[in-house]
Write an enzyme that holds these catalytic residues in place. Structure first.
Site, PDB file in Angstrom:
ATOM      1  N   CYS A   2       0.826  -1.210   0.000  1.00 12.86           N
ATOM      2  CA  CYS A   2       0.000   0.000   0.000  1.00 12.86           C
ATOM      3  C   CYS A   2       0.860   1.258   0.000  1.00 12.86           C
ATOM      4  O   CYS A   2       1.959   1.270   0.535  1.00 12.86           O
ATOM      5  CB  CYS A   2      -0.884   0.026   1.232  1.00 12.86           C
ATOM      6  SG  CYS A   2      -1.928  -1.407   1.386  1.00 12.86           S
ATOM      7  N   ARG A  27       5.475  -0.024  -6.144  1.00 14.61           N
ATOM      8  CA  ARG A  27       5.427  -0.820  -4.921  1.00 14.61           C
ATOM      9  C   ARG A  27       4.463  -1.991  -5.043  1.00 14.61           C
ATOM     10  O   ARG A  27       4.488  -2.896  -4.217  1.00 14.61           O
ATOM     11  CB  ARG A  27       5.009   0.068  -3.744  1.00 14.61           C
ATOM     12  CG  ARG A  27       6.049   1.119  -3.413  1.00 14.61           C
ATOM     13  CD  ARG A  27       5.486   2.106  -2.426  1.00 14.61           C
ATOM     14  NE  ARG A  27       5.150   1.462  -1.176  1.00 14.61           N
ATOM     15  CZ  ARG A  27       5.948   1.401  -0.118  1.00 14.61           C
ATOM     16  NH1 ARG A  27       7.131   1.948  -0.180  1.00 14.61           N
ATOM     17  NH2 ARG A  27       5.567   0.811   0.975  1.00 14.61           N
ATOM     18  N   TRP A  74      -2.853  -2.838  -1.575  1.00 12.77           N
ATOM     19  CA  TRP A  74      -2.434  -4.223  -1.851  1.00 12.77           C
ATOM     20  C   TRP A  74      -3.177  -5.046  -0.811  1.00 12.77           C
ATOM     21  O   TRP A  74      -2.897  -4.960   0.379  1.00 12.77           O
ATOM     22  CB  TRP A  74      -0.922  -4.336  -1.688  1.00 12.77           C
ATOM     23  CG  TRP A  74      -0.304  -5.561  -2.268  1.00 12.77           C
ATOM     24  CD1 TRP A  74       0.038  -5.766  -3.572  1.00 12.77           C
ATOM     25  CD2 TRP A  74       0.091  -6.733  -1.555  1.00 12.77           C
ATOM     26  NE1 TRP A  74       0.627  -6.992  -3.710  1.00 12.77           N
ATOM     27  CE2 TRP A  74       0.670  -7.616  -2.491  1.00 12.77           C
ATOM     28  CE3 TRP A  74       0.020  -7.142  -0.222  1.00 12.77           C
ATOM     29  CZ2 TRP A  74       1.161  -8.858  -2.143  1.00 12.77           C
ATOM     30  CZ3 TRP A  74       0.507  -8.380   0.129  1.00 12.77           C
ATOM     31  CH2 TRP A  74       1.067  -9.227  -0.834  1.00 12.77           C
ATOM     32  N   ASN A 100      -2.131   2.919   5.659  1.00 10.18           N
ATOM     33  CA  ASN A 100      -1.184   1.818   5.406  1.00 10.18           C
ATOM     34  C   ASN A 100      -0.948   1.115   6.735  1.00 10.18           C
ATOM     35  O   ASN A 100      -0.804   1.794   7.755  1.00 10.18           O
ATOM     36  CB  ASN A 100       0.176   2.361   4.971  1.00 10.18           C
ATOM     37  CG  ASN A 100       0.196   2.745   3.517  1.00 10.18           C
ATOM     38  OD1 ASN A 100      -0.808   2.625   2.820  1.00 10.18           O
ATOM     39  ND2 ASN A 100       1.335   3.219   3.067  1.00 10.18           N
ATOM     40  N   GLY A 101      -0.842  -0.195   6.697  1.00  5.76           N
ATOM     41  CA  GLY A 101      -0.549  -0.925   7.932  1.00  5.76           C
ATOM     42  C   GLY A 101      -1.688  -1.878   8.266  1.00  5.76           C
ATOM     43  O   GLY A 101      -2.574  -2.116   7.437  1.00  5.76           O
ATOM     44  N   GLU A 470      19.593 -16.903  -6.301  1.00  7.53           N
ATOM     45  CA  GLU A 470      19.083 -15.593  -6.712  1.00  7.53           C
ATOM     46  C   GLU A 470      18.618 -15.626  -8.182  1.00  7.53           C
ATOM     47  O   GLU A 470      17.577 -15.067  -8.533  1.00  7.53           O
ATOM     48  CB  GLU A 470      20.176 -14.533  -6.498  1.00  7.53           C
ATOM     49  CG  GLU A 470      19.892 -13.172  -7.068  1.00  7.53           C
ATOM     50  CD  GLU A 470      18.573 -12.557  -6.598  1.00  7.53           C
ATOM     51  OE1 GLU A 470      17.970 -13.069  -5.647  1.00  7.53           O
ATOM     52  OE2 GLU A 470      18.131 -11.588  -7.224  1.00  7.53           O
ATOM     53  N   LYS A 474      14.887 -14.749  -9.586  1.00 11.08           N
ATOM     54  CA  LYS A 474      14.651 -13.690 -10.577  1.00 11.08           C
ATOM     55  C   LYS A 474      13.873 -14.246 -11.766  1.00 11.08           C
ATOM     56  O   LYS A 474      12.920 -13.631 -12.219  1.00 11.08           O
ATOM     57  CB  LYS A 474      16.009 -13.136 -11.023  1.00 11.08           C
ATOM     58  CG  LYS A 474      16.055 -11.728 -11.412  1.00 11.08           C
ATOM     59  CD  LYS A 474      15.979 -10.687 -10.307  1.00 11.08           C
ATOM     60  CE  LYS A 474      15.568 -11.133  -8.970  1.00 11.08           C
ATOM     61  NZ  LYS A 474      15.688 -10.220  -7.892  1.00 11.08           N
ATOM     62  N   GLU A 477      10.189 -15.084 -10.696  1.00 11.44           N
ATOM     63  CA  GLU A 477       9.288 -14.001 -10.277  1.00 11.44           C
ATOM     64  C   GLU A 477       8.853 -13.117 -11.433  1.00 11.44           C
ATOM     65  O   GLU A 477       7.766 -12.546 -11.383  1.00 11.44           O
ATOM     66  CB  GLU A 477       9.879 -13.164  -9.136  1.00 11.44           C
ATOM     67  CG  GLU A 477      11.003 -12.260  -9.522  1.00 11.44           C
ATOM     68  CD  GLU A 477      11.527 -11.430  -8.346  1.00 11.44           C
ATOM     69  OE1 GLU A 477      10.729 -10.979  -7.536  1.00 11.44           O
ATOM     70  OE2 GLU A 477      12.752 -11.237  -8.269  1.00 11.44           O
ATOM     71  N   HIS A 493      21.233 -36.351  -5.612  1.00  8.74           N
ATOM     72  CA  HIS A 493      20.607 -36.952  -4.435  1.00  8.74           C
ATOM     73  C   HIS A 493      19.081 -36.931  -4.517  1.00  8.74           C
ATOM     74  O   HIS A 493      18.412 -37.003  -3.494  1.00  8.74           O
ATOM     75  CB  HIS A 493      21.105 -36.256  -3.157  1.00  8.74           C
ATOM     76  CG  HIS A 493      22.574 -36.444  -2.938  1.00  8.74           C
ATOM     77  ND1 HIS A 493      23.121 -37.668  -2.611  1.00  8.74           N
ATOM     78  CD2 HIS A 493      23.618 -35.584  -3.049  1.00  8.74           C
ATOM     79  CE1 HIS A 493      24.441 -37.542  -2.509  1.00  8.74           C
ATOM     80  NE2 HIS A 493      24.768 -36.282  -2.777  1.00  8.74           N
ATOM     81  N   LYS A 588       6.756  -4.296  -3.973  1.00  8.14           N
ATOM     82  CA  LYS A 588       8.159  -3.894  -3.829  1.00  8.14           C
ATOM     83  C   LYS A 588       8.614  -3.958  -2.376  1.00  8.14           C
ATOM     84  O   LYS A 588       9.721  -4.379  -2.096  1.00  8.14           O
ATOM     85  CB  LYS A 588       8.344  -2.473  -4.375  1.00  8.14           C
ATOM     86  CG  LYS A 588       9.781  -1.994  -4.367  1.00  8.14           C
ATOM     87  CD  LYS A 588      10.628  -2.769  -5.354  1.00  8.14           C
ATOM     88  CE  LYS A 588      12.095  -2.434  -5.279  1.00  8.14           C
ATOM     89  NZ  LYS A 588      12.926  -3.454  -5.939  1.00  8.14           N
TER      90      LYS A 588
HETATM   91  C1  F6R Z   1      12.949 -10.117  -5.366  1.00  6.01           C
HETATM   92  C2  F6R Z   1      12.858  -9.170  -4.282  1.00  6.01           C
HETATM   93  C3  F6R Z   1      12.423  -9.665  -2.961  1.00  6.01           C
HETATM   94  C4  F6R Z   1      13.008  -8.808  -1.833  1.00  6.01           C
HETATM   95  C5  F6R Z   1      12.399  -9.233  -0.497  1.00  6.01           C
HETATM   96  C6  F6R Z   1      13.012  -8.471   0.653  1.00  6.01           C
HETATM   97  O1  F6R Z   1      13.392  -9.523  -6.533  1.00  6.01           O
HETATM   98  O2  F6R Z   1      13.092  -7.995  -4.461  1.00  6.01           O
HETATM   99  O3  F6R Z   1      12.717 -11.007  -2.781  1.00  6.01           O
HETATM  100  O4  F6R Z   1      14.389  -8.965  -1.809  1.00  6.01           O
HETATM  101  O5  F6R Z   1      11.021  -9.014  -0.516  1.00  6.01           O
HETATM  102  O6  F6R Z   1      12.840  -7.102   0.483  1.00  6.01           O
HETATM  103  P1  F6R Z   1      13.766  -6.059   1.181  1.00  6.01           P
HETATM  104  O7  F6R Z   1      15.132  -6.190   0.652  1.00  6.01           O
HETATM  105  O8  F6R Z   1      13.148  -4.735   0.853  1.00  6.01           O
HETATM  106  O9  F6R Z   1      13.700  -6.367   2.653  1.00  6.01           O
END
Ligand code: F6R
Length: 593
Positions: A2, A27, A74, A100-101, A470, A474, A477, A493, A588
């Site tokens: 949000c 976000r 959101w 928000n919250g 990682e 990527k 997602e 295994h 985000k």
């Molecule tokens: C993936 C991504 C997420 C964040 C995770 C933690 O591309 O960005 O996996 O890394 O949600 O977010 P932060 O770093 O903001 O705590």
């Protein structure tokens, strides 16, 4: 997640709030809404809609306004519907709220104070608006607002409009970020610096417990005890206003290309010639550590795994990495001398905040490594360090990951004996990335040739395994291809049973010590029909490897090795036509547990 924006001033409030919401789109959200005072109609108008901001913009009539509040939602409490979108109005229609919250005791409050009062939504926010309607009768609004806030358990950044006083906005904050910006007599208030930086010249990150009153003269802040606070504003870093994609089609591709510049900026920020420049109190805290515990989620957690190798190799400091959502509810046995390092791009991740509560309760020192110095985690931990990646708009994190690793390397190096020039090695890594990015368009062909199935694997050992995790995140997602990152030696295994004709296996080979072992794993999957693509640094590359990278310091290979995997994800998503910068179901900053 949000986002909220409010504006009161001499210019068009509705326009400013919509622009702020547009800047918060990155976000992630599923509905949006706005309330404003329409001068011509002498009334407050409320509009909300599901889906993208354009849907909401399409509903808005012409006409000026000097006060407005807006929200991107959101969904957490209640489904994605127009009714559940913010703003919410009190049952008597007098108060209008965006929030928000999460209000944890909203059910109890509704039962105690609002029995028999009909509800229009399934949200916790509507309860706040109706409580105000209920408690403000015959009282001053500021007093009633404080009374309502005292009843709320949980987290909030709140903006409030009162139909009886269209020339005033109220705001309050607890455990959710809220920043207030100023430009002459105009006041803009938002949950994120990117939303207010275009309109404001100076800003203040509000403390928990703050209650703000905004009117045509500006704003005034009171703390949790009701005492007036003299705000000390900081100038807005205009880098946050630049949310332009430049020559790139997507923020993600732009941010991938920014990585060499980010590494150079970090080097400039953190080095005096060859000596790392780390604040003395932070070095002292880490020097006393018997064990370092890294807490993080997602991509930041993957950077943390690289961090473990850096701290153990460069500083000889035993280091554990914890998934924050696990640590928060199942903390391990912790010995005296533990120090906690929280890695979070946004600085708002709820799982980390829950973990930090435990860390603080047990009295351990904490340090947050973040891209957002005004963030909650930067403020709640004992100390913080910035990664200087600049605003990261694409939901999928790229440059923040490499920036985190670079700062972790500098921290670890500062604690150790040195013995080489990290500054120079980081410069070589930046150059290596830059060299590789020149050919980024070749990934279109590579992806079309290799990623033909709905499943894929990344494999590697040591730091290459960390990058494989990682890389898999990527790819899944943003392209929605099901991908697993595996330790190359672990495949045999069990998981090797999934390897069949044409399954893409992307092998990362940068570690000299284990290159031959990874090559054996490659041979094993190849002989079962896998479509193998090898990404290798020159020092260990073989003739037929598909992607070759400049050789860099063995502890910095993730910085260069991750780049091809970011490009593979980007081009795979492009070919599948997904929403690259705003992948489905993701936000985000994840501010709910
Ligand atoms: C993936 C991504 C997420 C964040 C995770 C933690 O591309 O960005 O996996 O890394 O949600 O977010 P932060 O770093 O903001 O705590």
């Amino acid at each position: 997640m949000c986002g909220i924006v409010g504006y009161l001033g001499e210019k068009d409030a509705k326009k400013h709030v919509m622009e702020g919401l547009r800047r918060l789109e990155y976000r992630g959200y599923d509905s949006a809404g706005i309330a404003y005072y329409d001068e011509a109609k002498a009334d407050h108008l409320v509009f909300k809609e599901k889906g993208r901001l354009e849907n909401l913009a399409g509903l808005l009539p012409e006409g000026g306004s000097q006060a407005a509040i807006g929200h991107t939602r959101w969904a957490t409490h209640g489904r994605v519907t127009k009714e559940n979108a913010h703003p919410h109005e009190s049952h008597d229609g007098r108060f209008i709220v965006v929030h928000n919250g999460i209000i944890e005791n909203h059910k109890a409050l509704a039962e105690e104070y609002l029995a028999g009062i009909p509800r229009k939504s399934a949200t916790d926010t509507e309860i706040i608006a109706s409580l105000l309607g209920h408690l403000a009768k015959g009282k001053d609004v500021a007093g009633a607002f404080r009374q309502v806030l005292d009843l709320l358990e949980g987290s909030y950044a709140l903006l409030l409009m009162d139909r009886e006083h269209p020339d005033i906005l109220y705001a309050a904050k607890k455990k959710s970020p809220l920043l207030i910006g100023q430009n002459g007599r105009d006041t803009i208030i938002a949950s994120d610096l990117t939303a207010l930086c275009a309109a404001a010249t100076d800003y203040l990150a509000l403390e928990d417990g703050s209650i703000v009153t905004i009117d045509e003269r500006g704003f005034s802040v009171r703390d949790g005890q009701g005492k007036a606070v003299r705000p000390v504003l900081s100038p807005v870093d205009k880098a946050y206003a630049e949310t332009d994609k430049g020559v790139f089609d997507h923020y993600m591709l732009k941010e991938i290309h920014e990585q060499p510049a980010v590494l150079r900026r970090i080097t400039a920020e953190y080095f005096d010639q060859e000596t790392p420049r780390i604040r003395k109190d932070i070095s002292a805290m880490l020097q006393k550590a018997k064990r370092l515990h890294i807490l993080a989620a997602g991509t930041s957690m993957h950077a943390g795994i690289v961090g473990k190798a850096l701290f153990e190799n460069l500083a000889r400091l035993p280091t554990e990495v914890h998934i924050a959502s696990e640590f928060a509810h199942h903390p391990p046995l912790l010995e005296a001398g533990s120090v906690f390092l929280l890695i979070s791009q946004s600085g708002e991740t709820a799982d980390l905040r829950a973990s930090l509560e435990i860390v603080k309760e047990k009295g351990f020192p904490s340090l947050t490594l973040t891209n957002v110095k005004t963030s909650t985690l930067a403020r709640e931990a004992d100390k913080y360090l910035e990664i200087f990646a600049g605003p990261e708009i694409a939901v999928a994190s790229t440059k923040a990951y490499t920036a985190q690793i670079a700062v972790l390397a500098i921290l670890a190096f500062a604690l150790g004996d040195g013995g080489f020039s990290l500054r120079k090695e980081l410069a070589l890594a930046a150059q290596g990335i830059e060299n590789h990015l020149q050919d980024h368009k070749m990934y279109s062909g590579i992806v079309a040739g290799h990623l033909k199935k709905p499943h894929a694997f990344y494999i590697g050992r040591g730091l290459d395994y960390a990058v494989a995790l990682e890389a898999a995140l990527k790819l899944k997602e943003i392209s929605y291809i099901h991908t697993e990152g595996f330790a190359a030696g672990e495949l045999k295994h069990g998981t090797i049973a999934l390897i069949e004709e044409g399954i893409p296996v992307i092998a990362l080979v940068t570690e000299k010590r284990t290159a031959a072992h990874t090559r054996s794993a490659i041979a094993e999957v190849e002989s079962r029909g896998a479509d193998v693509l090898v990404i290798a640094t020159e020092n260990v590359a073989e003739k037929e490897d598909g992607i070759r990278l400049d050789t860099v310091h063995p502890l910095l290979t993730p910085l260069v090795c991750v780049v091809p995997t970011q490009l593979i994800a980007y081009y795979a998503a492009l070919q599948r036509g997904t929403d690259i910068d705003k992948p489905r179901n993701l936000a985000k900053s994840v501010t709910v547990e």
